[in-house]
Design a protein around this motif. Structure first.
Motif, mmCIF file in Angstrom:
data_model
loop_
_atom_site.group_PDB
_atom_site.id
_atom_site.type_symbol
_atom_site.label_atom_id
_atom_site.label_comp_id
_atom_site.label_asym_id
_atom_site.label_seq_id
_atom_site.Cartn_x
_atom_site.Cartn_y
_atom_site.Cartn_z
ATOM 1 N N ALA A 141 26.852 46.564 -24.720
ATOM 2 C CA ALA A 141 26.934 47.796 -25.492
ATOM 3 C C ALA A 141 26.773 49.027 -24.601
ATOM 4 O O ALA A 141 26.046 48.991 -23.604
ATOM 5 N N PRO A 142 27.431 50.143 -24.960
ATOM 6 C CA PRO A 142 27.307 51.364 -24.149
ATOM 7 C C PRO A 142 25.875 51.868 -24.035
ATOM 8 O O PRO A 142 25.525 52.486 -23.023
ATOM 9 N N ASN A 143 25.060 51.625 -25.064
ATOM 10 C CA ASN A 143 23.676 52.106 -25.050
ATOM 11 C C ASN A 143 22.679 51.012 -24.684
ATOM 12 O O ASN A 143 21.486 51.138 -24.930
ATOM 13 N N ASN A 144 23.162 49.934 -24.066
ATOM 14 C CA ASN A 144 22.294 48.830 -23.685
ATOM 15 C C ASN A 144 21.372 49.242 -22.538
ATOM 16 O O ASN A 144 21.789 49.912 -21.599
ATOM 17 N N MET A 145 20.097 48.820 -22.593
ATOM 18 C CA MET A 145 19.120 49.204 -21.573
ATOM 19 C C MET A 145 18.551 48.008 -20.815
ATOM 20 O O MET A 145 17.508 48.118 -20.167
ATOM 21 N N ALA A 146 19.214 46.851 -20.872
ATOM 22 C CA ALA A 146 18.743 45.678 -20.136
ATOM 23 C C ALA A 146 19.168 45.764 -18.675
ATOM 24 O O ALA A 146 20.264 46.226 -18.359
ATOM 25 N N VAL A 147 18.289 45.320 -17.781
ATOM 26 C CA VAL A 147 18.621 45.230 -16.362
ATOM 27 C C VAL A 147 18.073 43.938 -15.787
ATOM 28 O O VAL A 147 17.236 43.275 -16.397
ATOM 29 N N GLU A 148 18.555 43.555 -14.620
ATOM 30 C CA GLU A 148 18.150 42.302 -13.996
ATOM 31 C C GLU A 148 17.117 42.537 -12.897
ATOM 32 O O GLU A 148 17.133 43.532 -12.189
ATOM 33 N N LEU A 149 16.229 41.564 -12.758
ATOM 34 C CA LEU A 149 15.140 41.643 -11.789
ATOM 35 C C LEU A 149 15.522 41.083 -10.422
ATOM 36 O O LEU A 149 16.352 40.181 -10.330
ATOM 37 N N ASP A 150 14.886 41.611 -9.383
ATOM 38 C CA ASP A 150 14.958 41.020 -8.056
ATOM 39 C C ASP A 150 13.783 40.060 -7.905
ATOM 40 O O ASP A 150 12.651 40.483 -7.651
ATOM 41 N N ARG A 151 14.035 38.768 -8.064
ATOM 42 C CA ARG A 151 12.952 37.777 -8.006
ATOM 43 C C ARG A 151 12.572 37.401 -6.575
ATOM 44 O O ARG A 151 11.534 36.783 -6.366
ATOM 45 N N GLU A 152 13.405 37.776 -5.607
ATOM 46 C CA GLU A 152 13.157 37.380 -4.225
ATOM 47 C C GLU A 152 12.570 38.507 -3.388
ATOM 48 O O GLU A 152 12.584 38.446 -2.168
ATOM 49 N N THR A 153 12.027 39.511 -4.059
ATOM 50 C CA THR A 153 11.478 40.650 -3.328
ATOM 51 C C THR A 153 10.386 40.211 -2.345
ATOM 52 O O THR A 153 9.633 39.277 -2.616
ATOM 53 N N GLU A 154 10.345 40.877 -1.218
ATOM 54 C CA GLU A 154 9.264 40.694 -0.257
ATOM 55 C C GLU A 154 8.493 41.996 -0.073
ATOM 56 O O GLU A 154 7.752 42.173 0.901
ATOM 57 N N GLU A 155 8.644 42.900 -1.028
ATOM 58 C CA GLU A 155 7.971 44.186 -0.961
ATOM 59 C C GLU A 155 6.461 43.997 -1.069
ATOM 60 O O GLU A 155 5.969 43.262 -1.934
ATOM 61 N N SER A 156 5.722 44.653 -0.220
ATOM 62 C CA SER A 156 4.275 44.546 -0.223
ATOM 63 C C SER A 156 3.702 44.964 -1.573
ATOM 64 O O SER A 156 4.071 46.002 -2.126
ATOM 65 N N GLY A 157 2.818 44.145 -2.104
ATOM 66 C CA GLY A 157 2.164 44.471 -3.360
ATOM 67 C C GLY A 157 2.930 44.101 -4.602
ATOM 68 O O GLY A 157 2.461 44.336 -5.717
ATOM 69 N N ALA A 158 4.110 43.501 -4.450
ATOM 70 C CA ALA A 158 4.928 43.156 -5.616
ATOM 71 C C ALA A 158 4.555 41.782 -6.161
ATOM 72 O O ALA A 158 4.289 40.857 -5.393
ATOM 73 N N TYR A 159 4.550 41.661 -7.482
ATOM 74 C CA TYR A 159 4.316 40.379 -8.143
ATOM 75 C C TYR A 159 5.593 40.038 -8.914
ATOM 76 O O TYR A 159 5.891 40.654 -9.952
ATOM 77 N N PRO A 160 6.382 39.072 -8.425
ATOM 78 C CA PRO A 160 7.742 38.901 -8.925
ATOM 79 C C PRO A 160 7.901 38.053 -10.185
ATOM 80 O O PRO A 160 9.011 37.952 -10.700
ATOM 81 N N ILE A 161 6.820 37.421 -10.666
ATOM 82 C CA ILE A 161 6.951 36.609 -11.886
ATOM 83 C C ILE A 161 6.662 37.522 -13.075
ATOM 84 O O ILE A 161 5.528 37.643 -13.536
ATOM 85 N N VAL A 162 7.693 38.179 -13.546
ATOM 86 C CA VAL A 162 7.560 39.253 -14.517
ATOM 87 C C VAL A 162 8.494 39.006 -15.693
ATOM 88 O O VAL A 162 9.602 38.490 -15.535
ATOM 89 N N LEU A 163 8.034 39.370 -16.883
ATOM 90 C CA LEU A 163 8.928 39.375 -18.039
ATOM 91 C C LEU A 163 9.012 40.791 -18.592
ATOM 92 O O LEU A 163 8.111 41.600 -18.399
ATOM 93 N N VAL A 164 10.112 41.078 -19.234
ATOM 94 C CA VAL A 164 10.263 42.312 -19.982
ATOM 95 C C VAL A 164 10.432 41.944 -21.440
ATOM 96 O O VAL A 164 11.276 41.127 -21.791
#
Length: 375
Positions: free
Chosen positions: A290-313
């Motif tokens: 949909a044009p007004n859709n607000m879903a986005v995809e996660l980067d599960r392979e991040t190596e960014e310091s302080g990131a916790y990648p097991i996340v749900l929205v």
């Protein structure tokens, strides 16, 4: 070989989207609203009337209870009923016309969105991100107190059943200072179709591809034998009562269970709203719906310091078109309350979510404003 496929989990835009900020004018308790006037203590009340029916994510249950109660306080003639049946069942009920909206911890896949055009008009359904929350790998092992460090491969080997004892060398390697017991491991997973399962298995698929052989799915792989229970409360209860058990669940609902700190780069990261925020910073929009859709995809392979990648929205999924104007008014009013400062603060207190930013709130209000009645 990849065996299952059922959509992709998704998340909201950025670290900035997690700051608690002032509500937009449309939801300012001291402002004006086309649907209502001034209520007690200077707050708004809404004149909308009727009952909305929703169903879905059990991980959203605490937040949804807070939202439905809070909405009634600002819209006394309205009521929202929500059935905590799991994300998959919620989307199914929504697409089948059973619910006016769905709560889901995973975005609809393209096939589901195409199906939504049959009940929601030519633009189909759209997603509003209501909150993000870390998923905890939560365990109950007598003799292990506090946080256990694990990397993605070891976590995946535990959940596939390859590692069967808590004193396994692979676990000990990450926890050299712990005296690990030889307690057998009992894996507990969701028996129902679950957005939490889809998010968790998407992490395992992306971060441990050499171990986890299945694609992300709302249903647990039938080939992986383990204990199961219905909904979030079921897996938490079973894990709590079983020495040696481990499960995955919305971090706000694990109660007294201990949890895993996940290795990201060279460090081990415990779950927190802030750490979850770091993991969604590189997300990208879902295309083709949909044009007004607000879903986005996660980067599960991040190596960014302080990131916790097991996340749900947790999303609220609404139709762009409803048969009756009364339903449109109710849906808009409820959706606006959910994304308002008061709605987000109420859910934060009840469920520990990270509230949305002013920018994201404005996007959500614009998306909700496009809902209309069928001609």
């Amino acid at each position: 070989m990849k065996l299952h496929r059922y959509g992709r989990a998704a998340a909201i835009l950025s670290v900035a989207s997690l700051a608690l900020v002032a509500c937009g004018e449309a939801n300012n308790p001291g402002g004006e609203n086309a649907n209502g006037g001034d209520g007690e203590n200077g707050g708004e009340t809404s004149e909308v009337q009727g009952t909305l029916s929703g169903g879905g994510s059990s991980a959203q249950e605490a937040a949804m209870t807070a939202w439905t109660n809070g909405f009634t306080s600002v819209a006394p003639e309205a009521q929202v009923n929500y059935a905590s049946v799991g994300s998959g069942s919620g989307r199914e009920g929504f697409l089948g016309g059973e619910y006016d909206f769905a709560g889901s911890d995973a975005a609809m896949d393209d096939g589901e969105w195409e199906q939504s055009q049959e009940v929601c008009g030519p633009d189909g359904a759209f997603h509003i991100p209501s909150y993000i929350s870390p998923i905890a790998a939560a365990y109950n092992v007598e003799g292990i107190d506090g946080t256990l460090n694990l990397d993605a491969d070891t976590l995946a080997r535990i959940f596939t059943g390859d590692i069967t004892s808590w004193d396994d060398e692979a676990i000990a390697e990450h926890n050299p200072d712990l005296d690990l017991p030889d307690t057998p491991i009992t894996v507990v997973h969701r028996a129902d179709d679950s957005g939490t399962t889809e998010n968790f298995t998407e992490y395992l698929e992306a971060a441990a591809p050499d171990v986890w052989e299945w694609e992300a799915d709302g249903a647990w792989p039938a080939e992986v034998s383990s204990e199961s229970a219905q909904q979030t409360s079921g897996v938490v209860d079973l894990t709590t009562s079983t020495d040696g058990a481990i499960t995955y669940a919305d971090a706000s609902q694990i109660g007294g269970l201990d949890s895993v700190a996940v290795q990201v780069g060279e460090e081990y990261v415990e779950y927190s709203p802030e750490a979850a925020a770091q993991a969604v910073a590189s997300s990208s929009p879902v295309e083709g719906q949909a044009p007004n859709n607000m879903a986005v995809e996660l980067d599960r392979e991040t190596e960014e310091s302080g990131a916790y990648p097991i996340v749900l929205v947790a999303y609220n999924i609404f139709c762009n078109e409803y048969p009756e104007q009364e339903t449109v008014d109710l849906v808009k009013a409820f959706g606006e309350y959910v994304v308002s400062e008061d709605g987000q603060s109420t859910a934060e207190s009840a469920a520990g979510n990270a509230p949305m930013s002013d920018e994201l709130r404005d996007q959500a209000l614009e998306a909700l404003d496009q809902i209309s009645a069928a001609e």
